[in-house]
Write a protein that holds these residues in place. Sequence first.
Motif, PDB file in Angstrom:
ATOM      1  N   GLN A 141       2.800  24.519   3.551  1.00 38.69           N
ATOM      2  CA  GLN A 141       2.765  23.593   4.471  1.00 38.69           C
ATOM      3  C   GLN A 141       4.350  23.257   4.289  1.00 38.69           C
ATOM      4  OE1 GLN A 141       0.903  21.915   7.785  1.00 38.69           O
ATOM      5  NE2 GLN A 141       2.736  22.373   9.088  1.00 38.69           N
ATOM      6  N   THR A 142       5.623  23.170   4.004  1.00 41.12           N
ATOM      7  CA  THR A 142       6.647  22.296   4.017  1.00 41.12           C
ATOM      8  C   THR A 142       6.826  20.638   5.298  1.00 41.12           C
ATOM      9  OG1 THR A 142       8.481  23.352   4.619  1.00 41.12           O
ATOM     10  CG2 THR A 142       7.285  23.094   1.929  1.00 41.12           C
ATOM     11  N   GLY A 143       7.465  19.704   4.592  1.00 41.64           N
ATOM     12  CA  GLY A 143       7.379  18.052   5.270  1.00 41.64           C
ATOM     13  C   GLY A 143       8.497  17.225   4.804  1.00 41.64           C
ATOM     14  N   GLN A 144       8.614  16.542   6.058  1.00 41.50           N
ATOM     15  CA  GLN A 144       9.760  15.133   5.282  1.00 41.50           C
ATOM     16  C   GLN A 144       9.045  13.830   5.396  1.00 41.50           C
ATOM     17  OE1 GLN A 144      13.988  15.155   6.126  1.00 41.50           O
ATOM     18  NE2 GLN A 144      13.914  14.183   5.370  1.00 41.50           N
ATOM     19  N   ILE A 145       8.574  13.519   4.359  1.00 41.00           N
ATOM     20  CA  ILE A 145       7.749  11.208   4.762  1.00 41.00           C
ATOM     21  C   ILE A 145       8.756  10.804   5.743  1.00 41.00           C
ATOM     22  CG2 ILE A 145       6.830   9.644   3.673  1.00 41.00           C
ATOM     23  CD1 ILE A 145       6.443  11.686   1.155  1.00 41.00           C
ATOM     24  N   VAL A 146       8.265  10.681   6.923  1.00 45.77           N
ATOM     25  CA  VAL A 146       8.911   9.406   7.122  1.00 45.77           C
ATOM     26  C   VAL A 146       8.653   8.183   7.524  1.00 45.77           C
ATOM     27  CG1 VAL A 146       9.114  11.376   9.498  1.00 45.77           C
ATOM     28  CG2 VAL A 146       7.235  10.316   9.400  1.00 45.77           C
ATOM     29  N   ALA A 147       7.028   8.218   6.710  1.00 42.08           N
ATOM     30  CA  ALA A 147       7.088   6.607   6.774  1.00 42.08           C
ATOM     31  C   ALA A 147       4.882   6.873   5.666  1.00 42.08           C
ATOM     32  CB  ALA A 147       6.074   6.166   8.096  1.00 42.08           C
ATOM     33  N   ILE A 148       5.689   5.385   5.517  1.00 41.43           N
ATOM     34  CA  ILE A 148       4.268   5.214   4.585  1.00 41.43           C
ATOM     35  C   ILE A 148       3.574   4.086   4.981  1.00 41.43           C
ATOM     36  CG2 ILE A 148       3.483   4.390   2.670  1.00 41.43           C
ATOM     37  CD1 ILE A 148       5.526   6.191   1.337  1.00 41.43           C
ATOM     38  N   LYS A 149       2.864   4.228   5.635  1.00 43.19           N
ATOM     39  CA  LYS A 149       1.003   2.903   6.419  1.00 43.19           C
ATOM     40  C   LYS A 149       0.705   2.306   5.639  1.00 43.19           C
ATOM     41  CE  LYS A 149       2.473   5.147  10.712  1.00 43.19           C
ATOM     42  NZ  LYS A 149       2.284   5.445  12.101  1.00 43.19           N
ATOM     43  N   VAL A 150       0.919   1.489   4.502  1.00 48.68           N
ATOM     44  CA  VAL A 150       0.062   1.039   3.699  1.00 48.68           C
ATOM     45  C   VAL A 150       0.901   0.072   2.918  1.00 48.68           C
ATOM     46  CG1 VAL A 150      -0.286   2.093   2.377  1.00 48.68           C
ATOM     47  CG2 VAL A 150      -2.090   0.730   2.053  1.00 48.68           C
ATOM     48  N   THR A 151       0.351  -1.341   2.827  1.00 46.34           N
ATOM     49  CA  THR A 151       0.915  -2.058   1.650  1.00 46.34           C
ATOM     50  C   THR A 151       0.331  -2.899   0.813  1.00 46.34           C
ATOM     51  OG1 THR A 151      -0.116  -4.002   3.452  1.00 46.34           O
ATOM     52  CG2 THR A 151       2.360  -3.351   3.749  1.00 46.34           C
ATOM     53  N   GLY A 152       0.617  -3.635  -0.128  1.00 45.61           N
ATOM     54  CA  GLY A 152      -0.062  -4.115  -1.212  1.00 45.61           C
ATOM     55  C   GLY A 152       0.356  -3.483  -2.553  1.00 45.61           C
ATOM     56  N   GLU A 153      -1.322  -3.311  -3.131  1.00 40.47           N
ATOM     57  CA  GLU A 153      -0.723  -2.839  -3.821  1.00 40.47           C
ATOM     58  C   GLU A 153      -1.267  -0.960  -3.988  1.00 40.47           C
ATOM     59  OE1 GLU A 153      -1.167  -2.048  -8.503  1.00 40.47           O
ATOM     60  OE2 GLU A 153      -0.899  -3.628  -7.068  1.00 40.47           O
ATOM     61  N   LEU A 154      -1.657  -0.457  -3.185  1.00 37.18           N
ATOM     62  CA  LEU A 154      -1.540   1.342  -2.956  1.00 37.18           C
ATOM     63  C   LEU A 154      -0.239   1.164  -2.281  1.00 37.18           C
ATOM     64  CD1 LEU A 154      -3.168   3.733  -3.221  1.00 37.18           C
ATOM     65  CD2 LEU A 154      -3.877   3.385  -0.868  1.00 37.18           C
ATOM     66  N   GLY A 155       0.252   0.657  -1.130  1.00 40.63           N
ATOM     67  CA  GLY A 155       1.603   1.015  -0.990  1.00 40.63           C
ATOM     68  C   GLY A 155       2.360   0.928  -2.203  1.00 40.63           C
ATOM     69  N   ARG A 156       2.599  -0.161  -2.775  1.00 42.81           N
ATOM     70  CA  ARG A 156       3.804  -0.074  -4.085  1.00 42.81           C
ATOM     71  C   ARG A 156       3.428   0.654  -5.723  1.00 42.81           C
ATOM     72  NH1 ARG A 156       3.117  -0.761  -9.360  1.00 42.81           N
ATOM     73  NH2 ARG A 156       1.266  -2.171  -8.872  1.00 42.81           N
ATOM     74  N   ARG A 157       1.731   1.953  -5.511  1.00 41.32           N
ATOM     75  CA  ARG A 157       1.370   3.115  -6.355  1.00 41.32           C
ATOM     76  C   ARG A 157       1.962   3.812  -6.060  1.00 41.32           C
ATOM     77  NH1 ARG A 157      -2.187   6.666  -7.365  1.00 41.32           N
ATOM     78  NH2 ARG A 157      -4.165   5.405  -5.877  1.00 41.32           N
ATOM     79  N   LEU A 158       1.749   4.493  -4.525  1.00 41.51           N
ATOM     80  CA  LEU A 158       2.614   5.595  -4.202  1.00 41.51           C
ATOM     81  C   LEU A 158       3.955   6.016  -4.217  1.00 41.51           C
ATOM     82  CD1 LEU A 158      -0.245   5.155  -0.532  1.00 41.51           C
ATOM     83  CD2 LEU A 158       0.039   7.036  -2.441  1.00 41.51           C
ATOM     84  N   ARG A 159       4.580   4.971  -3.711  1.00 37.42           N
ATOM     85  CA  ARG A 159       6.315   4.397  -3.507  1.00 37.42           C
ATOM     86  C   ARG A 159       7.043   4.795  -4.908  1.00 37.42           C
ATOM     87  NH1 ARG A 159       4.628   0.681   0.218  1.00 37.42           N
ATOM     88  NH2 ARG A 159       5.984   1.154   2.055  1.00 37.42           N
ATOM     89  N   ASP A 160       5.925   4.132  -6.081  1.00 35.52           N
ATOM     90  CA  ASP A 160       6.320   4.209  -7.668  1.00 35.52           C
ATOM     91  C   ASP A 160       6.290   5.956  -8.033  1.00 35.52           C
ATOM     92  OD1 ASP A 160       7.124   1.250  -7.846  1.00 35.52           O
ATOM     93  OD2 ASP A 160       4.666   1.159  -8.771  1.00 35.52           O
ATOM     94  N   MET A 161       5.103   6.707  -7.023  1.00 32.56           N
ATOM     95  CA  MET A 161       5.234   7.434  -7.817  1.00 32.56           C
ATOM     96  C   MET A 161       5.473   8.669  -7.056  1.00 32.56           C
ATOM     97  SD  MET A 161       0.734   8.517  -8.029  1.00 32.56           S
ATOM     98  CE  MET A 161       0.142   7.775  -6.665  1.00 32.56           C
ATOM     99  N   GLY A 162       6.841   8.450  -6.474  1.00 34.60           N
ATOM    100  CA  GLY A 162       7.333   8.958  -5.554  1.00 34.60           C
ATOM    101  C   GLY A 162       7.692   9.450  -3.952  1.00 34.60           C
ATOM    102  N   LEU A 163       6.371   8.901  -3.803  1.00 33.82           N
ATOM    103  CA  LEU A 163       6.236   9.038  -2.126  1.00 33.82           C
ATOM    104  C   LEU A 163       7.251   8.006  -1.582  1.00 33.82           C
ATOM    105  CD1 LEU A 163       2.507   9.853  -2.887  1.00 33.82           C
ATOM    106  CD2 LEU A 163       4.447  11.445  -2.119  1.00 33.82           C
ATOM    107  N   THR A 164       8.857   8.055  -0.980  1.00 35.56           N
ATOM    108  CA  THR A 164       9.305   7.438  -0.307  1.00 35.56           C
ATOM    109  C   THR A 164       9.967   7.612   1.250  1.00 35.56           C
ATOM    110  OG1 THR A 164      11.019   8.062  -1.496  1.00 35.56           O
ATOM    111  CG2 THR A 164       9.504   6.334  -2.333  1.00 35.56           C
ATOM    112  N   LYS A 165      10.123   7.798   1.682  1.00 41.62           N
ATOM    113  CA  LYS A 165      10.859   8.337   3.077  1.00 41.62           C
ATOM    114  C   LYS A 165      12.140   8.870   3.433  1.00 41.62           C
ATOM    115  CE  LYS A 165      12.445   6.538   7.912  1.00 41.62           C
ATOM    116  NZ  LYS A 165      12.693   5.728   8.294  1.00 41.62           N
ATOM    117  N   GLY A 166      11.982  10.127   3.465  1.00 38.49           N
ATOM    118  CA  GLY A 166      13.273  10.902   3.267  1.00 38.49           C
ATOM    119  C   GLY A 166      12.564  11.689   2.333  1.00 38.49           C
TER     120      GLY A 166
END
Length: 78
Positions: free
Chosen positions: A13-38
């Motif tokens: 199944q495919t989709g598009q990321i609309v939100a990442i609902k975590v902050t702090g170290e985990l939120g930064r790590r997810l974004r660093d791995m390329g998991l960003t809105k859109g």
Amino acid sequence: MTVIHLRQMKVNQTGQIVAIKVTGELGRRLRDMGLTKGAEIRIQGRAPLYDPVALRIRGFTLSLRNSEADYIDVEVAD
């Protein structure tokens, strides 16, 4: 279009990321791995006990624990 947690997506199944609902170290790590809105993602596979999940994003394969995937909202076609 329906918004669900990444954990609820099915294999291939495919989709598009609309939100990442975590902050702090985990939120930064997810974004660093390329998991960003859109970002477009596709579920590539799941482990036998459904944890972790392998997904394809930005030309590479990434594995996430279900506890991490719960923080990511994805828009998928109905």
